[in-house]
Design an enzyme around this catalytic site. Structure first.
Site, PDB file in Angstrom:
ATOM      1  N   ASP A 214       0.857  -1.181   0.000  1.00 60.78           N
ATOM      2  CA  ASP A 214       0.000   0.000   0.000  1.00 60.78           C
ATOM      3  C   ASP A 214       0.889   1.226   0.000  1.00 60.78           C
ATOM      4  OD1 ASP A 214      -2.246   1.819   0.333  1.00 60.78           O
ATOM      5  OD2 ASP A 214      -3.332   0.159   1.228  1.00 60.78           O
ATOM      6  N   GLY A 238       4.135   0.911  -2.561  1.00 58.38           N
ATOM      7  CA  GLY A 238       4.166   0.825  -4.010  1.00 58.38           C
ATOM      8  C   GLY A 238       2.863   1.226  -4.659  1.00 58.38           C
ATOM      9  N   ASP A 239       2.840   1.101  -5.989  1.00 55.43           N
ATOM     10  CA  ASP A 239       1.695   1.473  -6.819  1.00 55.43           C
ATOM     11  C   ASP A 239       1.171   0.211  -7.492  1.00 55.43           C
ATOM     12  OD1 ASP A 239      -0.125   2.433  -8.639  1.00 55.43           O
ATOM     13  OD2 ASP A 239       1.298   3.694  -9.737  1.00 55.43           O
ATOM     14  N   PHE A 240       0.005  -0.255  -7.069  1.00 49.97           N
ATOM     15  CA  PHE A 240      -0.482  -1.525  -7.621  1.00 49.97           C
ATOM     16  C   PHE A 240      -0.903  -1.417  -9.084  1.00 49.97           C
ATOM     17  CE2 PHE A 240      -4.198  -0.299  -4.702  1.00 49.97           C
ATOM     18  CZ  PHE A 240      -4.864   0.456  -5.670  1.00 49.97           C
ATOM     19  N   HIS A 258     -13.481  -2.095  -6.220  1.00 54.35           N
ATOM     20  CA  HIS A 258     -14.691  -1.269  -6.274  1.00 54.35           C
ATOM     21  C   HIS A 258     -14.397   0.224  -6.263  1.00 54.35           C
ATOM     22  CE1 HIS A 258     -15.681  -0.627  -1.695  1.00 54.35           C
ATOM     23  NE2 HIS A 258     -14.434  -0.327  -1.976  1.00 54.35           N
TER      24      HIS A 258
END
Length: 348
Positions: A214, A238-240, A258
């Protein structure tokens, strides 16, 4: 805007129509119900009733509020089964009101404070804008997209992280117990916030290790510090959208998809697919609303999502389309006793 001119003229003055009219008026005042819930949460009314029933006057003395006005608020909440007033004018906790208590396992107080905050309330007031334009109302009201706004407002970020942790906590142990996690391997909690779900999974399955992915502010307040988990997990900022840690046997996306439109959701799922170990699974934990007219919390969440962000609550067919585009295939849906379900997918 075209105004319809129907040819039928129902008799809305008929006595049998009055119940429908009363229902409509009550529903149009629903924003007051949210305000009353927020008032109860802010003044810790459920905590003050934990030791037994109290009158509005007693509660007013404890909370520094006006007794007559507090009683009117409590009476309204009691009509919705939040608290119960007895014949002596004392108010009792109900099963639902128990969840407004602070600091007890499963408390939803912080979630109620989040959902009734101006972030949600003011965005919902722009629902007409959302329906007309197909874009969330939040940026129009607050001047920036939701997640960008959170990055620039520490108090809002704290409210969101705390509220989401409370919103998710009742679900965490249910997911950890309901899904047959493997005996060995690595679980990657993608966008896992403070790690509540990963904590429950690792506690229930001592042979597993975990990665919590996250943004740094959420990871700083993680809940994975207990001795039973020592050496079995790591946090990874990080950046998912770009990538996720490689080699995971189970990638969990709880209340992540969502938040995003279909294109973004496919990017997240595709990142998980690229990192997936042979034989691994991807779990999407979200509300899966029923297709009929039956009430379901996911239907309210779906409207909230479209006013705040570009996401939505998705049914099985919607998820199947996303999975296919990401190189995945749905294998099953496991319901839980709460509003959310566990949707399992594997490499196609």
């Amino acid at each position: 805007m075209n105004t319809p001119n129907p040819t039928d003229k129902p008799d809305l003055t008929d006595a049998t129509a009055h119940a429908g009219a009363a229902h409509l008026i009550e529903q149009s005042l629903g924003h007051l119900y949210s305000a009353a819930l927020r008032t109860a949460a802010l003044h810790h009314l459920a905590d003050h009733l934990a030791g037994g029933p109290r009158t509005a006057a007693e509660l007013a003395r404890l909370t520094g509020t006006e007794a007559a006005f507090l009683r009117r608020c409590l009476r309204y909440l009691a009509s919705r089964e939040i608290f119960r007033e007895d014949g002596n004018g004392a108010f009792h906790l109900t099963p639902a009101a128990q969840f407004l208590r602070a600091g007890v396992p499963g408390s939803l107080r912080d979630a109620v404070l989040m959902f009734t905050d101006e972030i949600f309330v003011r965005s919902s007031s722009a629902l007409d804008h959302t329906v007309r334009t197909g874009t969330p109302g939040f940026p129009t009201v607050f001047g920036a997209p939701f997640f960008a706004y959170l990055q620039g407002d520490a108090a809002a970020r704290e409210l969101f992280d705390t509220g989401m942790a409370a919103f998710s906590e009742p679900l965490d142990d249910l997911v950890a117990g309901a899904y047959p996690f493997p005996d060995r391997g690595t679980v990657v909690d993608v966008g896992g916030g403070r790690g509540g779900l990963l904590r429950r999974v690792l506690l229930r399955h001592p042979g597993l290790s975990g990665v919590l992915l996250d943004q740094a502010p959420a990871l700083a307040d993680h809940v994975l510090g207990e001795s039973a988990l020592a050496g079995r997990w790591r946090a990874e900022p990080g950046d998912f959208f770009a990538s996720v840690p490689d080699g995971g046997d189970v990638y969990v996306l709880k209340h992540v998809l969502h938040d995003w439109d279909d294109e973004a959701a496919v990017r997240i799922l595709s990142a998980c697919r690229r990192g997936l170990a042979p034989g691994g699974t991807v779990l999407v934990v979200d509300s899966v609303p029923a297709p009929d007219n039956a009430p379901h919390p996911g239907k309210a969440l779906d409207v909230a999502m479209m006013t705040i962000v570009t996401g939505k609550e998705r049914g099985p067919k919607d998820l199947d389309v996303l999975f296919a585009r990401a190189g995945l295939r749905r294998t099953r849906i496991l319901p839980t006793p709460t509003f959310a379900s566990i949707v399992e997918a594997v490499a196609a």
